[in-house]
Write a protein that holds these residues in place. Structure first.
Motif, PDB file in Angstrom:
ATOM      1  N   UNK A 119       0.852  -1.201   0.000  1.00 19.73           N
ATOM      2  CA  UNK A 119       0.000   0.000   0.000  1.00 19.73           C
ATOM      3  C   UNK A 119       0.880   1.241   0.000  1.00 19.73           C
ATOM      4  N   UNK A 120       0.263   2.386  -0.317  1.00 20.69           N
ATOM      5  CA  UNK A 120       0.965   3.663  -0.286  1.00 20.69           C
ATOM      6  C   UNK A 120       0.900   4.256   1.119  1.00 20.69           C
ATOM      7  N   UNK A 121       1.861   5.132   1.413  1.00 20.46           N
ATOM      8  CA  UNK A 121       1.844   5.866   2.672  1.00 20.46           C
ATOM      9  C   UNK A 121       2.315   5.091   3.879  1.00 20.46           C
ATOM     10  N   UNK A 122       3.094   4.029   3.674  1.00 22.35           N
ATOM     11  CA  UNK A 122       3.555   3.220   4.801  1.00 22.35           C
ATOM     12  C   UNK A 122       4.524   4.003   5.688  1.00 22.35           C
ATOM     13  N   UNK A 123       5.433   4.760   5.090  1.00 27.59           N
ATOM     14  CA  UNK A 123       6.430   5.477   5.901  1.00 27.59           C
ATOM     15  C   UNK A 123       5.789   6.471   6.868  1.00 27.59           C
ATOM     16  N   UNK A 124       4.898   7.375   6.435  1.00 32.22           N
ATOM     17  CA  UNK A 124       4.274   8.272   7.427  1.00 32.22           C
ATOM     18  C   UNK A 124       3.435   7.519   8.448  1.00 32.22           C
ATOM     19  N   UNK A 125       2.831   6.383   8.061  1.00 38.88           N
ATOM     20  CA  UNK A 125       2.052   5.598   9.026  1.00 38.88           C
ATOM     21  C   UNK A 125       2.949   4.994  10.094  1.00 38.88           C
ATOM     22  N   UNK A 126       4.090   4.456   9.697  1.00 36.82           N
ATOM     23  CA  UNK A 126       5.019   3.863  10.663  1.00 36.82           C
ATOM     24  C   UNK A 126       5.635   4.946  11.539  1.00 36.82           C
ATOM     25  N   UNK A 127       5.935   6.112  10.961  1.00 35.89           N
ATOM     26  CA  UNK A 127       6.444   7.222  11.765  1.00 35.89           C
ATOM     27  C   UNK A 127       5.439   7.627  12.837  1.00 35.89           C
ATOM     28  N   UNK A 128       4.152   7.639  12.488  1.00 37.52           N
ATOM     29  CA  UNK A 128       3.118   7.965  13.464  1.00 37.52           C
ATOM     30  C   UNK A 128       3.090   6.947  14.595  1.00 37.52           C
ATOM     31  N   UNK A 129       3.148   5.657  14.241  1.00 38.44           N
ATOM     32  CA  UNK A 129       3.127   4.604  15.260  1.00 38.44           C
ATOM     33  C   UNK A 129       4.336   4.715  16.182  1.00 38.44           C
ATOM     34  N   UNK A 130       5.512   5.004  15.600  1.00 42.67           N
ATOM     35  CA  UNK A 130       6.720   5.128  16.418  1.00 42.67           C
ATOM     36  C   UNK A 130       6.636   6.333  17.352  1.00 42.67           C
ATOM     37  N   UNK A 131       6.140   7.452  16.848  1.00 40.36           N
ATOM     38  CA  UNK A 131       6.050   8.667  17.672  1.00 40.36           C
ATOM     39  C   UNK A 131       5.060   8.491  18.811  1.00 40.36           C
ATOM     40  N   UNK A 252       3.484   8.658  -0.021  1.00 40.77           N
ATOM     41  CA  UNK A 252       2.058   8.954  -0.187  1.00 40.77           C
ATOM     42  C   UNK A 252       1.697   9.006  -1.669  1.00 40.77           C
ATOM     43  N   UNK A 253       2.621   9.511  -2.493  1.00 34.73           N
ATOM     44  CA  UNK A 253       2.370   9.595  -3.937  1.00 34.73           C
ATOM     45  C   UNK A 253       2.554   8.262  -4.643  1.00 34.73           C
ATOM     46  N   UNK A 285      -9.996  14.657  -5.216  1.00 35.06           N
ATOM     47  CA  UNK A 285     -11.166  14.500  -4.364  1.00 35.06           C
ATOM     48  C   UNK A 285     -10.793  13.763  -3.080  1.00 35.06           C
ATOM     49  N   UNK A 286     -11.653  13.868  -2.076  1.00 35.74           N
ATOM     50  CA  UNK A 286     -11.370  13.207  -0.802  1.00 35.74           C
ATOM     51  C   UNK A 286     -10.244  13.904  -0.076  1.00 35.74           C
ATOM     52  N   UNK A 287      -9.146  13.187   0.143  1.00 34.10           N
ATOM     53  CA  UNK A 287      -7.957  13.769   0.763  1.00 34.10           C
ATOM     54  C   UNK A 287      -6.965  14.143  -0.338  1.00 34.10           C
ATOM     55  N   UNK A 288      -6.460  15.369  -0.298  1.00 29.71           N
ATOM     56  CA  UNK A 288      -5.603  15.876  -1.368  1.00 29.71           C
ATOM     57  C   UNK A 288      -4.302  15.082  -1.460  1.00 29.71           C
ATOM     58  N   UNK A 289      -3.868  14.844  -2.690  1.00 37.23           N
ATOM     59  CA  UNK A 289      -2.609  14.152  -2.951  1.00 37.23           C
ATOM     60  C   UNK A 289      -1.513  15.177  -3.229  1.00 37.23           C
ATOM     61  N   UNK A 290      -0.244  14.807  -3.034  1.00 37.00           N
ATOM     62  CA  UNK A 290       0.842  15.767  -3.296  1.00 37.00           C
ATOM     63  C   UNK A 290       1.020  16.015  -4.786  1.00 37.00           C
ATOM     64  N   UNK A 291       1.345  17.262  -5.128  1.00 37.64           N
ATOM     65  CA  UNK A 291       1.640  17.626  -6.505  1.00 37.64           C
ATOM     66  C   UNK A 291       3.130  17.772  -6.733  1.00 37.64           C
ATOM     67  N   UNK A 292       3.483  18.305  -7.914  1.00 31.58           N
ATOM     68  CA  UNK A 292       4.894  18.461  -8.258  1.00 31.58           C
ATOM     69  C   UNK A 292       5.608  19.360  -7.256  1.00 31.58           C
ATOM     70  N   UNK A 293       4.905  20.357  -6.729  1.00 32.58           N
ATOM     71  CA  UNK A 293       5.498  21.280  -5.752  1.00 32.58           C
ATOM     72  C   UNK A 293       6.005  20.537  -4.526  1.00 32.58           C
ATOM     73  N   UNK A 294       5.202  19.631  -3.979  1.00 31.04           N
ATOM     74  CA  UNK A 294       5.604  18.893  -2.778  1.00 31.04           C
ATOM     75  C   UNK A 294       6.621  17.811  -3.099  1.00 31.04           C
ATOM     76  N   UNK A 295       6.507  17.196  -4.263  1.00 25.34           N
ATOM     77  CA  UNK A 295       7.483  16.154  -4.627  1.00 25.34           C
ATOM     78  C   UNK A 295       8.878  16.737  -4.805  1.00 25.34           C
TER      79      UNK A 295
END
Length: 502
Positions: A119-131, A252-253, A285-295
């Motif tokens: 799945x996508x977004x594993x790194x921020x999810x694991x960072x949340x669990x660790x914090x 996430x992207x 739609x839904x939750x915004x995804x990162x664009x070129x600016x954030x990448x």
């Protein structure tokens, strides 16, 4: 009546929030009821989880099954809750509390045959669990290298639902933490490949030394794109914290490589000039995804042919360039993405863009409209502006210009000097320093400030432009190895903004 419980993480932008998943088997007609503000992908998980459990030869409850995801008011999207939903159902079905289940965060999508998909977004999810102090997290084995980037938490990789069930019951093993291989070092394009253009080359060096925004204009084929592509090769590798921030955005992207997920080099992102506002700054739609600016966070965002880009997309860059982050409000909430970038703009002198500007057939109004595609407030955020001119074959020197390796040494030394100076104040590059700090703690002498004061008094420079000019002056000072900017540094910085000393 039986109750099972498991835990997962809802990813919102690059932030996460813990989600408690409960499975209740109660009286009533057989059926599955999923509650907790799930999107279409999450609601479809009822069918995926049921098929995975039955195809793994486990029993499915023949009664009313209620699946609740809390907090109930938090919108939840995606398929990463499948594995936690299945574990909660299995725990409720056997009426047994597994100690490991109470201490583990589960992330992963289930195939109908019980395989666990990445799945996508594993790194921020694991960072949340660790914090939040969770002792362990289980992820799909394909995401194991990504999850292993996080320290302070046990990381396990699973292939099938059967394997997870055996591990939770204390009868099996999972794949442990892996050492993520660093990506192969890329050979950067060499600055020596650019013929002539000494002023533009110096502007690129100053931009790299201070993290400044840069705009280049000139005839086609003169080297604007080549210079922009060589800017990342002058930048130092990312620090560990910056690398995790950049990698989380790409996670996430869905853009990470499986075995070498950590991004250690400043990214270079060059969207096409037909890109929309959503493609450039993020959205959906839904939750915004990162664009070129954030990448492009902690790297370079290159906008070639910027007068051809939609005006709304360009103007959307104003606030993120100042704040270093963008907040996108959509139906399911506000997503926050880092975007501390170096913006590099390139454009021709006019729409027809002949190799020799004297052959231009555009009218005066058309040229003026083309050149003013960038609004004043956005241009004011560009520290270095260079107009490049065609070089004749006879003017080329037999000696090549300086290579990337030579220029990089000066840039890295300048960056180290700036980082040492600004470290007590929480900054790392000259471009990030606040104007208040420059005006108070690091105020220049009256002689050095005189041309700046004159330009501001005559309305040729805004207060923001004055602060940005001072930042460029500090970068020139660092490249020269001086302690503080001189009047000449300030004059050079003003010339890069098209403002003279008079």
């Amino acid at each position: 009546m039986a109750l099972g419980r498991a835990f997962s993480v809802a990813v919102r932008g690059v932030d996460g929030e813990l989600v408690e998943i409960e499975a209740d088997i109660g009286n009533g007609l057989p059926g599955v009821h999923l509650v907790g503000l799930g999107d279409a992908a999450l609601k479809e998980s009822r069918d995926r989880v049921r098929a995975a459990i039955t195809n793994c030869k486990f029993s499915w409850p023949q009664a009313r099954l209620t699946l609740a995801l809390s907090p109930a008011t938090l919108p939840k999207a995606g398929s990463l809750y499948d594995m936690a939903l299945a574990a909660a159902v299995l725990s409720a079905q056997v009426k047994e509390d597994w100690p490991r289940l109470e201490k583990t965060v589960l992330l992963g999508e289930l195939a109908l045959d019980g395989r666990v998909r990445p799945v996508h977004g594993v790194l921020p999810a694991v960072l949340t669990a660790a914090h939040q102090g969770w002792p362990a997290v289980v992820v799909p084995v394909e995401n194991l290298a990504e999850a292993s980037l996080v320290d302070g938490i046990e990381v396990w990789g699973v292939r099938t639902l059967k394997q997870l069930h055996a591990w939770l019951a204390g009868n099996g093993k999972l794949a442990g933490r892996v050492d993520s291989r660093l990506p192969e070092p890329e050979v950067p394009a060499d600055l020596a490949d650019v013929v002539g253009q000494s002023q533009a080359r110096f502007a690129v060096e100053v931009a790299a030394a201070g993290g400044h925004n840069l705009m280049m204009t000139g005839p086609p084929g003169i080297g604007k794109t080549m210079l922009a592509q060589r800017l990342p090769g002058l930048l130092p590798p990312l620090s560990h914290q910056d690398a995790l921030e950049v990698t989380a955005i790409h996670s996430v992207a869905g853009l990470l490589a499986g075995d070498t997920p950590l991004i250690t080099r400043p990214p270079f992102v060059a969207p096409h000039h037909t890109s929309s506002v959503v493609a450039l700054v993020g959205g959906g739609s839904g939750m915004a995804r990162p664009g070129a600016l954030s990448r492009a966070h902690r790297g370079v965002l290159f906008l070639d042919e910027f007068p051809e880009i939609n005006s709304g997309a360009l103007e959307a860059l104003r606030t993120p360039l100042e704040d270093g982050e963008i907040r996108l409000a959509r139906r399911d909430g506000v997503a926050r993405y880092h975007c501390r970038i170096q913006l590099v703009l390139a454009a021709n002198l006019c729409p027809c863009a002949p190799p020799d500007p004297r052959d231009c057939v555009c009218g005066a109004a058309e040229r003026r409209r083309y050149r003013t595609k960038l609004s004043g407030p956005l241009v004011d955020r560009v520290d270095l502006r260079v107009e490049m001119h065609a070089s004749r074959e006879g003017t080329f020197s037999d000696e090549e210009g300086e290579s990337t390796a030579v220029v990089r040494e000066r840039v890295w030394a300048a960056r180290e000097a700036a980082a040492e100076r600004w470290r007590p104040y929480g900054f790392s590059t000259n471009a990030e320093v606040s104007g208040a700090l420059l005006r108070r703690e690091f105020r220049l002498g009256a002689d050095a400030m005189k041309p700046l004061r004159t330009a501001v008094d005559r309305g040729r420079l805004s207060i923001r432009g004055r602060d940005r000019t001072l930042r460029v002056a500090w970068s020139l000072c660092d490249l020269a190895g001086r302690v503080a900017p001189t009047k000449e540094d300030v004059a050079t910085a003003m010339s890069f903004r098209g403002v003279g000393e008079s």
